[in-house]
Structure formats: C-alpha cells, structure tokens
Write a protein that holds these residues in place. Structure first.
Motif, PDB file in Angstrom:
ATOM      1  N   PHE A 155       0.841  -1.219   0.000  1.00  0.00           N
ATOM      2  CA  PHE A 155       0.000   0.000   0.000  1.00  0.00           C
ATOM      3  C   PHE A 155       0.871   1.263   0.000  1.00  0.00           C
TER       4      PHE A 155
ATOM      5  N   CYS B 111       6.886  -8.309  13.259  1.00  0.00           N
ATOM      6  CA  CYS B 111       6.443  -7.105  12.531  1.00  0.00           C
ATOM      7  C   CYS B 111       7.497  -6.002  12.618  1.00  0.00           C
TER       8      CYS B 111
ATOM      9  N   PRO C  23      10.843  -1.952   7.502  1.00  0.00           N
ATOM     10  CA  PRO C  23      11.981  -1.130   7.062  1.00  0.00           C
ATOM     11  C   PRO C  23      12.144   0.180   7.820  1.00  0.00           C
ATOM     12  N   THR C  24      11.124   0.598   8.565  1.00  0.00           N
ATOM     13  CA  THR C  24      11.248   1.883   9.268  1.00  0.00           C
ATOM     14  C   THR C  24      11.410   1.741  10.781  1.00  0.00           C
TER      15      THR C  24
ATOM     16  N   ARG D 122       3.031   1.275  18.987  1.00  0.00           N
ATOM     17  CA  ARG D 122       3.453   1.000  17.602  1.00  0.00           C
ATOM     18  C   ARG D 122       2.649   1.848  16.610  1.00  0.00           C
TER      19      ARG D 122
ATOM     20  N   LYS E 135       4.078   5.325  14.512  1.00  0.00           N
ATOM     21  CA  LYS E 135       4.130   5.390  13.055  1.00  0.00           C
ATOM     22  C   LYS E 135       3.224   6.476  12.484  1.00  0.00           C
TER      23      LYS E 135
ATOM     24  N   CYS F  87       5.787   4.682   7.934  1.00  0.00           N
ATOM     25  CA  CYS F  87       5.415   3.412   7.296  1.00  0.00           C
ATOM     26  C   CYS F  87       5.532   3.656   5.801  1.00  0.00           C
ATOM     27  N   VAL F  88       6.089   2.672   5.089  1.00  0.00           N
ATOM     28  CA  VAL F  88       6.229   2.848   3.641  1.00  0.00           C
ATOM     29  C   VAL F  88       5.296   1.922   2.863  1.00  0.00           C
ATOM     30  N   GLY F  89       4.420   1.223   3.586  1.00  0.00           N
ATOM     31  CA  GLY F  89       3.421   0.392   2.906  1.00  0.00           C
ATOM     32  C   GLY F  89       3.988  -0.843   2.230  1.00  0.00           C
ATOM     33  N   CYS F  90       5.087  -1.395   2.779  1.00  0.00           N
ATOM     34  CA  CYS F  90       5.727  -2.562   2.130  1.00  0.00           C
ATOM     35  C   CYS F  90       4.914  -3.833   2.302  1.00  0.00           C
ATOM     36  N   GLY F  91       4.053  -3.862   3.325  1.00  0.00           N
ATOM     37  CA  GLY F  91       3.202  -5.033   3.545  1.00  0.00           C
ATOM     38  C   GLY F  91       3.853  -6.172   4.299  1.00  0.00           C
ATOM     39  N   ARG F  92       5.116  -6.034   4.705  1.00  0.00           N
ATOM     40  CA  ARG F  92       5.794  -7.163   5.374  1.00  0.00           C
ATOM     41  C   ARG F  92       5.077  -7.558   6.665  1.00  0.00           C
ATOM     42  N   CYS F  93       4.713  -6.568   7.485  1.00  0.00           N
ATOM     43  CA  CYS F  93       4.087  -6.916   8.770  1.00  0.00           C
ATOM     44  C   CYS F  93       2.742  -7.602   8.534  1.00  0.00           C
TER      45      CYS F  93
HETATM   46  S1  SF4 Z   1       3.671  -2.051   6.047  1.00  0.00           S
HETATM   47 FE1  SF4 Z   1       4.281  -2.773   8.099  1.00  0.00          FE
HETATM   48  S2  SF4 Z   1       6.381  -3.503   7.840  1.00  0.00           S
HETATM   49 FE2  SF4 Z   1       5.943  -2.206   6.043  1.00  0.00          FE
HETATM   50  S3  SF4 Z   1       6.615  -0.134   6.604  1.00  0.00           S
HETATM   51 FE3  SF4 Z   1       4.445  -0.259   7.171  1.00  0.00          FE
HETATM   52  S4  SF4 Z   1       4.463  -0.898   9.324  1.00  0.00           S
HETATM   53 FE4  SF4 Z   1       6.506  -1.343   8.509  1.00  0.00          FE
END
Ligand code: SF4
Ligand code: SF4
Length: 342
Positions: free
Chosen positions: A142, A242, A247-248, A297, A301, A314-320
């Motif tokens: 996202f 998470c 990344p942040t 948390r 953010k 948050c950069v929206g990478c979706g990993r968490c």
């Molecule tokens: S989507 Fe989750 S893991 Fe990715 S930057 Fe946002 S909070 Fe961090």
C-alpha cells in the motif's frame, strides 16, 4: 539527469562489474527466502523477485553492531577503538518502498542536532540502486497510501525500470551519476520514457490496498485513552516479527559484553512489542501489557513521527501484514481508527 537504456541480458554483467569496485548488497535466494544481503564473490543477485523478506535497513542499521572496544587494565578501562569504518557500497535491487524508508530513517539518525555516527558513516558511503515494482509484487502493498509509489525514486540514487524489452536507468543524484560509466552508452529515447510512464501508471493501478494512513493523525491526537486500544492486541504473541521485518522500525538497545579483560559495546535491535522493552530497573513497566505496546506502535508510526518529522513512519511494504503469525493487519487497524467516534 543522465538516463541510459540497458538490454535485459546486460544488467547482471553490469552488477558484476560494479562488484569489482564496491561492496554490493542485493536480493539473493537463501533456502526458502529471498534475503537482502552482501553478495559473496561470484554470487549473482536475483532480478525477478517480489521483495526481500528482510528490509535493506540492516545495511545501515545492522541487527547487531559493535560500537566500541575496550580493555580493562589495573589502571582502569582503556578505549581500544571506535568501530566507525564503512566501505563504499552499492545497494542493488532495492524496492521503491524500501528506498523511501532510508529517507524516513535519515530524519531520525541524521538530524542537524543529533547525528548517529554509525548510521551516517554507512549511509554516506552507500549508493542506492532501486528496481521499480513493475509488476507490483504483493496484494498487501500500500505504498501509494503513504506518499510512495511502485516507480517512485524517493531515497534512490539510481532508478531502474523494466520497460519490457529493456531497462530504463535514471541517475537521480550525484552519487548515482558515479555509476553511469558501468551502464553503457545507449541514451534513453523518448519512446523508452513513454514506456516507463505507461509502466508506472499500470503499476499504480495494480495497487488495490488504499488506506487513510495520512488522515488518521488528528484522530490519534485525541484517542490515547480510547477503548479501541482494548480490541487489537489480544491475538498478538509479542514475537516482534512485525518490527524486525519493518523497514522503518528502529528501536535498539545497547549492552556491554566482557571476555576476560576485553570488552565491547554492542547495539542490538529491540522491539516495542517486547514486554522487557520498557521495563525499568525498579520493576515498573509503563507499558505493562500488549495493549499499551500496540498503541505505541500505531502512535509512533502514524502520530509521533508526523509530530516530530511531518512524515508517516510506514512505507506500505506489507511485510508486517504478510508475516504476522496471527494475521494482525495494520491496514485494517488504520482503517478502523479512521472510523472512530470520539
Ligand atoms: S507495512 Fe508494516 S512492515 Fe511495512 S513499513 Fe508499514 S508498518 Fe513497517
Ligand atoms: S508479528 Fe504479529 S504477533 Fe508478532 S508481535 Fe507483531 S503483531 Fe504481534
């Protein structure tokens, strides 16, 4: 800005040449995972991958790093050295969300007033070569909700975009321009630039997760004691996945280790999800349950970072979202916060 066209089968050869001069970090398959790591001699990076499981932040902010070494003598403790050395590095194949995370980390670690010399030394020596997300790798992405995009160059020194029959390579910063010599003489054409624009538009359209990440701040400003915080943490195992993959996220702890008279001071990643993170020597813990930790948390953010740096952390990478073992989804949490009644 310099731009080059590179044939599809040329890119690996270029990375190899870069590797003769720089320490190259890149996505590599390691057993069942794709990890961002230093390339071993002869090792080739992946060019077709979704994203790395670990975030490239570890190059600048390692999981464990030695800060100083010292020795205990009869006359007292003597400093042996400060570990500030950093090699010239190229981070190849960073995804745009992760490149953007470096800018967010810079806000904290590289301020006019407070500089983290360990982070800054590695960051200054590194050139970031980003591989745009065409196609977009995950349904959990996202990035467009937090100011980024699948072909966004924020935080990148070089942006490489797959335009079908070739790569369009854009050198965005003076640091990036140091690498032009490796990428051949073929200049970018107007047709290639049009293809990139089309690829970028199509990639943005592929992002289906859109959340009000930047809009929830005024709600969070007045929601510290809201009953909503009783609802999100109950499944959380406090595993820290998470935060470690994010990344942040950048919480750390500092400890000293002794072996006989030799000592070293280490900085290790920590996590706001862990019960011990805020436990004080007295035994008091200002965040006694997972409720307070999850609130922290989210607040960190989407509120505190905005308060401090005017940026969502948050950069929206979706990993968490993808790797939480109990499927806690930060997208849903933000969506729910946007609907809170005060
Ligand atoms: S989507 Fe989750 S893991 Fe990715 S930057 Fe946002 S909070 Fe961090
Ligand atoms: S990954 Fe999921 S279970 Fe683990 S600490 Fe984060 S929210 Fe809790």
């Amino acid at each position: 800005m310099e731009k080059r066209l590179v044939k599809k089968d040329e890119l690996l050869r270029i990375v190899k040449k870069v590797g003769a001069e720089f320490n190259v970090f890149a996505p590599v398959r390691v057993e069942d995972n794709v990890l961002f790591k230093s390339l071993a001699p002869g090792e080739e990076p992946l060019l077709t991958f979704a994203n790395t499981k670990n975030a490239p932040k570890g190059v600048f902010f390692p999981r464990t790093e030695v800060m100083i070494r010292y020795v205990r003598t009869p006359k007292g403790t003597v400093l042996k050295g400060v570990e500030l050395e950093a090699r010239d590095a190229v981070l190849f194949g960073v995804r745009p969300c992760d490149a953007r995370s470096f800018v967010l980390l810079d806000l904290l670690f590289d301020q006019d007033k407070y500089k983290d010399p360990y982070y800054v030394a590695k960051r200054e020596k590194a050139t970031v070569v980003t591989l745009a997300c065409t196609p977009v790798p995950y349904t959990a992405c996202f990035c467009t909700s937090v100011g980024g995009g699948p072909v966004d160059g924020t935080g990148s020194d070089v942006l490489v975009t797959d335009i079908g029959d070739a790569y369009l390579v854009e050198f965005l910063t003076p640091k990036g321009e140091r690498l032009v010599k490796y990428f051949g003489e073929a200049k970018a054409t107007a047709e290639a630039e049009n293809k990139k624009e089309t690829a970028a538009k199509e990639a943005i359209e592929q992002i289906k997760s859109v959340i009000p990440a930047r809009e929830v701040k005024p709600i969070l400003d007045v929601s510290f004691d809201h009953p909503f915080w009783d609802t999100i943490h109950k499944r959380c195992l406090a595993c820290g996945t998470c935060t470690y993959l994010c990344p942040t996220c950048h919480c750390f702890d500092i400890s000293d280790e002794m072996k006989y008279d030799d000592g070293r001071r280490l900085r290790n990643w920590d996590s706001c999800m862990f019960p011990l993170f805020t436990k004080e020597t007295s035994g008091h813990n200002p965040r006694p349950t997972q409720k307070e930790r999850w609130r922290q948390r989210v607040m960190h953010k989407f509120k505190y970072y905005v308060d401090n740096f005017n940026a969502v952390a948050c950069v929206g990478c979706g990993r968490c979202v993808m790797y939480c073992p109990v499927n806690i989804d930060i997208r849903k949490i933000v969506e729910d916060i946007s609907k809170l009644q005060q």
